[in-house]
Design a protein around this motif. Structure first.
Motif, short mmCIF file in Angstrom:
data_model
loop_
_atom_site.label_atom_id
_atom_site.label_comp_id
_atom_site.label_asym_id
_atom_site.label_seq_id
_atom_site.Cartn_x
_atom_site.Cartn_y
_atom_site.Cartn_z
N ILE A 29 -26.54 -24.87 -115.22
CA ILE A 29 -27.35 -25.36 -114.11
C ILE A 29 -26.48 -25.64 -112.88
N ILE A 30 -25.37 -26.34 -113.09
CA ILE A 30 -24.53 -26.76 -111.97
C ILE A 30 -23.88 -25.57 -111.28
N ILE A 31 -23.29 -24.64 -112.06
CA ILE A 31 -22.55 -23.54 -111.46
C ILE A 31 -23.47 -22.61 -110.67
N ASN A 32 -24.68 -22.40 -111.17
CA ASN A 32 -25.61 -21.50 -110.46
C ASN A 32 -26.26 -22.20 -109.27
N CYS A 33 -26.50 -23.49 -109.37
CA CYS A 33 -27.01 -24.24 -108.20
C CYS A 33 -25.93 -24.30 -107.12
N LYS A 34 -24.67 -24.41 -107.54
CA LYS A 34 -23.56 -24.41 -106.58
C LYS A 34 -23.48 -23.08 -105.84
N LEU A 48 -32.46 -16.84 -113.75
CA LEU A 48 -32.62 -16.86 -115.21
C LEU A 48 -31.75 -17.92 -115.86
N PHE A 49 -30.49 -17.98 -115.43
CA PHE A 49 -29.57 -18.95 -116.03
C PHE A 49 -30.00 -20.39 -115.73
N ILE A 50 -30.48 -20.64 -114.53
CA ILE A 50 -30.94 -21.99 -114.19
C ILE A 50 -32.15 -22.37 -115.04
N CYS A 51 -33.09 -21.45 -115.17
CA CYS A 51 -34.29 -21.71 -115.97
C CYS A 51 -33.93 -21.93 -117.44
N ILE A 52 -33.04 -21.10 -117.96
CA ILE A 52 -32.61 -21.24 -119.36
C ILE A 52 -31.89 -22.57 -119.57
N GLY A 53 -30.98 -22.91 -118.65
CA GLY A 53 -30.24 -24.16 -118.77
C GLY A 53 -31.14 -25.37 -118.73
N MET A 54 -32.11 -25.38 -117.82
CA MET A 54 -33.01 -26.53 -117.69
C MET A 54 -33.92 -26.67 -118.90
N SER A 55 -34.46 -25.55 -119.37
CA SER A 55 -35.37 -25.62 -120.52
C SER A 55 -34.64 -26.08 -121.78
N LEU A 268 -32.93 -28.67 -141.46
CA LEU A 268 -33.86 -28.04 -140.53
C LEU A 268 -33.63 -28.55 -139.11
N LYS A 269 -33.43 -29.85 -138.97
CA LYS A 269 -33.17 -30.43 -137.65
C LYS A 269 -31.88 -29.88 -137.05
N ASP A 270 -30.85 -29.74 -137.88
CA ASP A 270 -29.57 -29.23 -137.41
C ASP A 270 -29.68 -27.77 -136.97
N ILE A 271 -30.43 -26.97 -137.73
CA ILE A 271 -30.60 -25.56 -137.38
C ILE A 271 -31.34 -25.43 -136.05
N MET A 272 -32.36 -26.25 -135.86
CA MET A 272 -33.12 -26.17 -134.60
C MET A 272 -32.26 -26.54 -133.40
N ALA A 273 -31.37 -27.52 -133.56
CA ALA A 273 -30.52 -27.94 -132.46
C ALA A 273 -29.42 -26.92 -132.16
N ALA A 274 -29.12 -26.04 -133.11
CA ALA A 274 -28.07 -25.05 -132.91
C ALA A 274 -28.47 -23.99 -131.90
N PHE A 275 -29.77 -23.68 -131.81
CA PHE A 275 -30.22 -22.62 -130.91
C PHE A 275 -29.96 -22.92 -129.44
N PRO A 276 -30.43 -24.05 -128.88
CA PRO A 276 -30.20 -24.29 -127.45
C PRO A 276 -28.73 -24.53 -127.10
N SER A 277 -27.90 -24.83 -128.08
CA SER A 277 -26.47 -25.01 -127.82
C SER A 277 -25.70 -23.70 -127.99
N GLY A 278 -25.90 -23.04 -129.13
CA GLY A 278 -25.11 -21.88 -129.48
C GLY A 278 -25.30 -20.69 -128.57
N HIS A 279 -26.55 -20.38 -128.23
CA HIS A 279 -26.78 -19.19 -127.40
C HIS A 279 -26.25 -19.37 -125.99
N SER A 280 -26.30 -20.59 -125.48
CA SER A 280 -25.76 -20.84 -124.14
C SER A 280 -24.25 -20.68 -124.13
N ILE A 281 -23.59 -21.04 -125.23
CA ILE A 281 -22.15 -20.82 -125.34
C ILE A 281 -21.84 -19.32 -125.26
N ILE A 282 -22.64 -18.51 -125.96
CA ILE A 282 -22.44 -17.05 -125.95
C ILE A 282 -22.63 -16.50 -124.54
N ILE A 283 -23.62 -17.01 -123.83
CA ILE A 283 -23.87 -16.55 -122.46
C ILE A 283 -22.64 -16.79 -121.59
#
Length: 304
Positions: A29-34, A48-55, A268-283
């Motif tokens: 969010i910060i780098i693309n807003c900058k 796209l990156f701002i929308c993904i980061g915020m969501s 299950l809770k841990d797996i769900m939290a991995a998605f919004p963290s892990g994919h953003s790292i790959i990006i």
């Protein structure tokens, strides 16, 4: 507080995922807003990156609240976490984050694939102008999904002990119907999954055709284009892994078939939290423009 010792590693894992997710999505969010402030122009990828980061930032907050109260305040978890307001925000952020990530995969596919069919070229030329409307459509579709989940009235009319204990006791037909309604509403998320699978197959086919077409061509051109295909495939394939695992864990969680406070419940809770963290790292790691700023963001770059 959940008495099982299985809650201890859950708290550690969730804390690590939350800190990581907030950091990487905050960076997006910060780098693309900058860049927007600096150039006074917002490109399609930056949007796209701002929308993904915020969501994903919002989704992580909801998941963290759920996990925190499921461990330390189970009664509040039963009464409030699955109340109408929290359920709406969860369903909305869950849906919109998946739709935004699918839009990114479609963008990669259209920009990198080398297909020459007229309809594909038409989309390739116009995708930058169409993307804001696709994101708006994703936002509205997610709002509708969340509203339908609230309309299904789940789990408001369920017995509170069933919600807390996830007991597999006899249920009345109306309760079964309400559960099925919510599951059916969330099965709409299979549509972005189908779009993603199609984009992945197209990238594979394009890479295969490109390799054969460029065998007798310039090595530099071939390597540059192949590198673009491979980088896009890495991002899309990792998204596929995170998407499938998140979707499976999410749907299993919504059935309430897993006993509350059990090891599987926390997994299950841990797996769900991995998605919004892990994919953003790959990006971030797959984008050379983000790597140096991310090191500075983490204060890892040595002073020159």
């Amino acid at each position: 507080m959940a008495s099982s010792l299985s809650a201890i590693p859950h708290v550690i894992i969730m804390s690590a995922e939350f800190i990581t997710g907030i950091t990487v999505n905050g960076f997006l969010i910060i780098i693309n807003c900058k860049e927007l402030i600096k150039s006074r122009k917002l490109t399609t990828v930056q949007l796209l990156f701002i929308c993904i980061g915020m969501s994903r930032f919002g989704l992580l907050m909801v998941l963290m609240v759920q996990s925190f109260f499921s461990v330390f305040f189970p009664f509040f978890y039963r009464v409030k976490v699955y109340g109408a307001a929290m359920l709406f925000f969860w369903m909305f952020l869950n849906s919109v984050s998946l739709w935004f990530a699918t839009s990114l995969s479609a963008f990669y596919c259209l920009k990198i694939s080398g297909f020459t069919q007229p309809y594909f070229l038409w989309l390739k030329v116009r995708i930058s102008k169409l993307m804001p409307w696709l994101l708006l459509g994703s936002f509205l579709a997610s709002m509708s999904t969340a509203a339908l989940c609230i309309e299904a009235d789940y789990p408001k009319n369920m017995d509170s002990d069933d919600v807390l204990k996830n007991a597999t006791l006899k249920r009345t037909e109306p309760k079964i119907r309400q559960i099925n309604e919510v599951l059916l509403v969330n099965l709409a998320l299979l549509f972005p999954l189908a779009v993603f699978v199609m984009c992945t197959l197209m990238l594979f086919i394009s890479l295969y055709k490109h390799t054969h077409r460029m065998q007798n061509g310039s090595h530099g051109v071939r390597n540059a284009s192949t590198e673009a295909h491979i980088n896009a495939l890495k991002t899309v394939i990792t998204f596929f892994c995170f998407f499938i695992s998140y979707f499976a864990a999410f749907m299993a969680n919504m059935t309430f078939s897993v006993p509350y406070g059990s090891h599987c419940f926390f997994v299950l809770k841990d797996i769900m939290a991995a998605f919004p963290s892990g994919h953003s790292i790959i990006i971030i790691l797959s984008n050379s423009k983000f790597q140096q700023p991310f090191r500075r963001f983490l204060c890892l770059k040595k002073n020159q």
